[in-house]
Design an enzyme around this catalytic site. Structure first.
Site, PDB file in Angstrom:
ATOM      1  N   TYR A 206       0.845  -1.196   0.000  1.00 50.61           N
ATOM      2  CA  TYR A 206       0.000   0.000   0.000  1.00 50.61           C
ATOM      3  C   TYR A 206       0.881   1.246   0.000  1.00 50.61           C
ATOM      4  O   TYR A 206       2.042   1.227   0.434  1.00 50.61           O
ATOM      5  CB  TYR A 206      -0.944   0.013   1.209  1.00 50.61           C
ATOM      6  CG  TYR A 206      -0.273   0.182   2.552  1.00 50.61           C
ATOM      7  CD1 TYR A 206      -0.095   1.450   3.115  1.00 50.61           C
ATOM      8  CD2 TYR A 206       0.161  -0.928   3.284  1.00 50.61           C
ATOM      9  CE1 TYR A 206       0.494   1.608   4.355  1.00 50.61           C
ATOM     10  CE2 TYR A 206       0.745  -0.773   4.534  1.00 50.61           C
ATOM     11  CZ  TYR A 206       0.917   0.497   5.066  1.00 50.61           C
ATOM     12  OH  TYR A 206       1.502   0.656   6.299  1.00 50.61           O
ATOM     13  N   CYS A 207       0.315   2.343  -0.506  1.00 49.88           N
ATOM     14  CA  CYS A 207       0.969   3.651  -0.462  1.00 49.88           C
ATOM     15  C   CYS A 207      -0.132   4.705  -0.401  1.00 49.88           C
ATOM     16  O   CYS A 207      -1.297   4.386  -0.148  1.00 49.88           O
ATOM     17  CB  CYS A 207       1.889   3.857  -1.666  1.00 49.88           C
ATOM     18  SG  CYS A 207       1.060   3.794  -3.262  1.00 49.88           S
ATOM     19  N   THR A 208       0.194   5.966  -0.636  1.00 49.77           N
ATOM     20  CA  THR A 208      -0.773   7.050  -0.458  1.00 49.77           C
ATOM     21  C   THR A 208      -1.944   6.957  -1.428  1.00 49.77           C
ATOM     22  O   THR A 208      -3.101   6.931  -1.031  1.00 49.77           O
ATOM     23  CB  THR A 208      -0.078   8.409  -0.628  1.00 49.77           C
ATOM     24  OG1 THR A 208       1.055   8.461   0.231  1.00 49.77           O
ATOM     25  CG2 THR A 208      -1.027   9.550  -0.286  1.00 49.77           C
ATOM     26  N   ILE A 237      -4.231   4.461   0.306  1.00 49.98           N
ATOM     27  CA  ILE A 237      -4.834   4.715   1.614  1.00 49.98           C
ATOM     28  C   ILE A 237      -6.026   5.661   1.480  1.00 49.98           C
ATOM     29  O   ILE A 237      -7.012   5.546   2.214  1.00 49.98           O
ATOM     30  CB  ILE A 237      -3.791   5.314   2.576  1.00 49.98           C
ATOM     31  CG1 ILE A 237      -2.598   4.359   2.733  1.00 49.98           C
ATOM     32  CG2 ILE A 237      -4.392   5.610   3.936  1.00 49.98           C
ATOM     33  CD1 ILE A 237      -1.399   4.981   3.411  1.00 49.98           C
TER      34      ILE A 237
END
Length: 608
Positions: A206-208, A237
């Site tokens: 996951y990342c932004t 996210i």
């Protein structure tokens, strides 16, 4: 009332799309025309592989922009447009720092720079991990949480350390890997170093907003058998928190790369702590930065003090925290901070505070380049010789100059008639200049018979200058290497190394040993100007895979010290897939006129 209403209409739009783009110039024109007409401000990054955009403006204008994109080209169909209502930037300073005072449209080699070796072939984006919706991602974590910790699932955070300080996923029975990297381009090295922790696992990334997981997941899958089960949170996210406004398995706030700084859920739990007092803190609005590497640090309002140098956790691990007090005492004089081991540094070597360095992948930053001078030069003289280059690169690079460790004696040459014993007129030897008016000279390599004596007195040269003297200067590498390790430890990080003549030979040796020196001297590229290769075992390592730019005189040039063929031989030692060459006709210098400066800029842009 109308002003408040207008503020409610303000928003930020983020989106990316990987796709093959045939006509970039046409797409650039579209963005210029569309965004300008709608008064949108922010960053538009375009490449032949897709687009990456963050813009702000009136909500209705942002929606018009989305509709226009969908009508303009089918490549935008299916794009995840993340449109959020928010306040205007608080002030001009915040807007400027986040890139919201103008419209910046640039063509870039890569939408995000995954690797420190951007000239090497990037992983095939079509081989990226499978997308999981926020619901599917949450369900996978929920099921794994009900199982034993040995469930074969690994949760991998693809963000930078300053983002993870204020928010991250936490699932009790799931192993979570947080790389703690300063910037995204360090992630591939972390993956290489931790491949055994990933192999054979089901990896959830996951990342932004999702774009960093695209390239990173493809990189993991490119490692072959045992690395194929990679999944990524689609929309990042941001989409997860929209689906789970209470936070779900995500704790804290989501760091974002615009003036909002962070976006939270209805869960008010604060997971960050103040760097100084360790009290709860997750507010980056003060934009405090590490004194050494310029990375964002969390400092609560009670601990903020302009005279206090902040040292991030990564620099603390490198032992820099203990020198903070000494830094304060010496910052105004720009003298050596660290005692006898830095006695050969010039006043140009340690120059605090550094030009602010942005580590956010969406925010422009300057490259920090360590500059190594040539034989019988010093940091000050080399700074003068490269002043024009530094001026033309001032928007993208900060040069740091350092003296070599081998101090050379002062020498002077007589006139030609003084050497000619058959000359009818015998002239008295010309006296040398007074020592107090002379700058010390240094070298990275010295001749085997060098006795280590320095410039206490003048010495008369044995004869005219020998342009091939560099071939005899083969000793002193170990001392120079140890010296530069100290420079990296105390003055790093550096993005690259620029070497001129003998300095280029030193930089070449270091780049040949890049993997061996990892952790002590980390850098992404070298620029070798009028370079040559020393016949040393350190250079016998096969094709050197360190990204390199080679700048030297062409066959018809005027470089009378380092021949064209010699520099070509050095170039041939590097992997052609990650090296670039600039041949010029300007002599034994670094050229700064077009087209040479444009080629230098093109190379450096790969690392921004």
């Amino acid at each position: 009332m109308s002003e408040d209403k207008d503020r409610e209409k303000y928003g930020v739009l983020l989106y990316y799309k990987y796709a093959e783009i045939g006509n970039l110039d046409e797409l650039v024109s579209f963005y210029h025309s569309n965004c300008s007409s709608l008064s949108l401000l922010g960053r538009v990054r375009l490449s032949s592989h897709g687009v990456n955009v963050t813009v702000g403006g009136n909500l209705s204008s942002l929606q018009i922009h989305i509709d226009a994109l969908k009508s303009y080209n089918t490549l935008f169909h299916g794009t995840d447009f993340k449109l959020a209502t928010c306040h205007h930037p608080l002030n001009d300073k915040v807007a400027q720092e986040c890139g919201f005072t103008s419209l910046s449209i640039r063509i870039v080699p890569e939408l995000v720079t995954l690797s420190s070796h951007p000239l090497l072939q990037s992983p095939d984006i079509s081989n990226a991990g499978k997308h999981l919706s926020a619901l599917d991602f949450h369900s996978s974590l929920d099921n794994a949480n009900k199982e034993s910790p040995q469930n074969g699932l690994v949760l991998l955070d693809a963000r930078n350390i300053y983002e993870t300080r204020i928010g991250k996923f936490h699932v009790p029975n799931v192993q979570t890997l947080v790389p703690h990297v300063r910037q995204y381009s360090d992630l591939s090295s972390w993956i290489d170093d931790n491949a055994d922790r990933l192999k054979g696992k089901n990896i959830l990334m996951y990342c932004t907003g999702g774009i960093r997981c695209e390239m990173a997941s493809a990189y993991i899958r490119s490692k072959g058998a045992g690395f194929q089960n990679v999944f990524q949170l689609f929309g990042g996210i941001q989409r997860y928190l929209e689906q789970f406004p209470g936070g779900g398995f995500f704790k804290g706030k989501n760091f974002v790369f615009d003036h909002r700084m962070s976006v939270g859920s209805s869960d008010s739990n604060v997971i960050g702590t103040c760097l100084i007092c360790q009290c709860s803190c997750d507010d980056y609005s003060s934009r405090c930065r590490c004194t050494y590497c310029r990375m964002l640090v969390l400092v609560c309002s009670s601990c903020q003090n302009e005279s206090t140098p902040y040292v991030c956790e990564l620099c603390q691990k490198q032992g820099k925290a203990d020198r903070s007090t000494e830094f304060i005492e010496n910052v105004e004089s720009k003298t050596s901070l660290l005692g006898a081991e830095f006695q050969n540094f010039s006043s140009d070597t340690i120059c605090f505070p550094q030009v602010p360095r942005e580590d956010d992948p969406r925010i422009p930053r300057k490259l920090r380049i360590l500059c190594l001078h040539g034989f019988r030069q010093n940091a000050t003289s080399f700074k003068g010789r490269t002043a024009s280059l530094a001026k033309k690169l001032k928007r993208m690079a900060e040069f740091v100059f350092v003296d070599a460790p081998h101090e050379l004696p002062f020498i002077y040459q007589t006139t030609m008639s003084e050497h000619n014993v058959n000359c009818a007129l015998s002239l008295p030897p010309s006296p040398p200049p007074p020592l107090e008016s002379c700058k010390k000279k240094f070298a990275w390599f010295v001749a085997p018979n060098f006795d280590g004596s320095s410039g206490v007195n003048w010495k008369l040269a044995d004869g005219p200058f020998d342009p091939l003297q560099y071939q005899q200067q083969t000793d002193g590498y170990d001392i120079s290497l140890s010296h530069l390790k100290n420079v990296f430890s105390q003055e790093g990080p550096f993005d690259g190394i620029l070497g001129f003549s003998q300095g280029a030979a030193m930089a070449a040796l270091i780049s040949a040993q890049q993997q061996k020196l990892k952790g002590e001297m980390d850098f992404k590229f070298v620029v070798l100007c009028s370079g040559f290769a020393l016949r040393m075992k350190e250079m016998e390592c096969g094709p050197i895979k360190c990204p390199s730019l080679h700048i030297f005189g062409n066959e018809h040039g005027k470089d009378r010290q380092i021949a064209n063929q010699v520099s070509k031989e050095l170039t041939s030692l590097y992997d052609s897939d990650c090296s670039a060459v600039v041949e010029h006709d300007c002599g034994h210098i670094i050229p700064t006129r077009s087209p040479y400066i444009d080629e230098i800029k093109d190379f450096l842009l790969c690392f921004l």
